[in-house]
Scaffold this motif. Structure first.
Motif, PDB file in Angstrom:
ATOM      1  N   LEU A 278      73.267 -82.904 -55.302  1.00 42.21           N
ATOM      2  CA  LEU A 278      72.854 -84.255 -54.942  1.00 42.21           C
ATOM      3  C   LEU A 278      73.982 -85.245 -54.627  1.00 42.21           C
ATOM      4  O   LEU A 278      73.701 -86.373 -54.272  1.00 42.21           O
ATOM      5  CB  LEU A 278      71.952 -84.862 -56.025  1.00 42.21           C
TER       6      LEU A 278
ATOM      7  N   ARG B 193      68.672 -91.222 -53.126  1.00 44.02           N
ATOM      8  CA  ARG B 193      68.373 -89.797 -52.994  1.00 44.02           C
ATOM      9  C   ARG B 193      68.351 -89.147 -54.378  1.00 44.02           C
ATOM     10  O   ARG B 193      67.478 -88.356 -54.693  1.00 44.02           O
ATOM     11  CB  ARG B 193      69.434 -89.149 -52.100  1.00 44.02           C
ATOM     12  N   GLU B 194      69.346 -89.488 -55.220  1.00 48.44           N
ATOM     13  CA  GLU B 194      69.391 -88.949 -56.573  1.00 48.44           C
ATOM     14  C   GLU B 194      68.189 -89.427 -57.376  1.00 48.44           C
ATOM     15  O   GLU B 194      67.571 -88.659 -58.101  1.00 48.44           O
ATOM     16  CB  GLU B 194      70.692 -89.358 -57.267  1.00 48.44           C
TER      17      GLU B 194
ATOM     18  N   ALA C 178      65.096 -87.559 -56.399  1.00 47.49           N
ATOM     19  CA  ALA C 178      65.095 -86.208 -56.957  1.00 47.49           C
ATOM     20  C   ALA C 178      64.708 -86.255 -58.432  1.00 47.49           C
ATOM     21  O   ALA C 178      63.933 -85.424 -58.907  1.00 47.49           O
ATOM     22  CB  ALA C 178      66.462 -85.561 -56.787  1.00 47.49           C
TER      23      ALA C 178
END
Length: 191
Positions: free
Chosen positions: A130, A175-176, A179
């Motif tokens: 990630l 994005r992290e 996730a």
């Protein structure tokens, strides 16, 4: 031509890209770049730093208010998950600043195919971990490391000594977070 490439790059990436200028270089045992963007510009730790050609240079290691230190992928402490173009292989590359190359190890064939990296194979980020998004150009396989099976030398796509403008990929935190939220949502759905 470089400026045009820099201006066009954000349209080709799924992340917002912040242009920055290299204003200093640390040539010590952990070589790094100093750029003219920091917290005030939306820069934070671990954001990827690329060249106009989308070649990966490194990641933000230490942002200050108006400047940041960029850890290069050739730094000993740098580790990037990679994939080999057009081959069912994933691996890890680690920095080797003394030689200015990357060392590819821990090669994992995907599936039952018995393929190995070969000289000239292009190497891209895999997106695992990630920190770096997938498909950023890392470099080209140069050769096996002498005497070591399944360990290869990779020449970086970008020579950081010749870099004067870079792009910081913003939005990686989101994005992290996505996730993490995805894994949390699947956990709660199973309960």
């Amino acid at each position: 031509v470089q400026l045009r490439s820099l201006l066009d790059l954000p349209n080709r990436l799924e992340f917002q890209a912040l242009p920055a200028c290299v204003i200093g270089r640390d040539l010590g045992p952990s070589p790094a770049l100093i750029i003219n963007r920091g917290h005030e510009h939306g820069v934070s730790v671990n954001q990827p730093v690329v060249s106009a050609s989308q070649g990966l240079i490194g990641r933000i290691e230490r942002p200050l208010s108006t400047t940041s230190r960029v850890q290069l992928i050739t730094d000993y402490n740098s580790v990037v998950g990679i994939r080999i173009e057009n081959k069912p292989l994933e691996a890890i590359v680690r920095g080797n600043p003394r030689d200015g190359v990357l060392i590819m190890s821990d090669v994992f064939p995907l599936g039952s195919a018995s393929v190995v990296p070969e000289k000239g194979d292009r190497v891209f980020s895999s997106g695992m971990g990630l920190v770096f998004p997938p498909d950023l150009l890392i470099g080209v396989v140069e050769s096996n490391v002498s005497g070591e099976e399944e360990v290869y030398r990779v020449v970086p796509a970008v020579d950081s000594r010749d870099v004067y403008e870079v792009l910081v990929l913003l939005g990686m935190e989101r994005r992290e977070e996505r996730a993490l939220l995805g894994s949390a949502n699947s956990s709660s759905a199973r309960q």
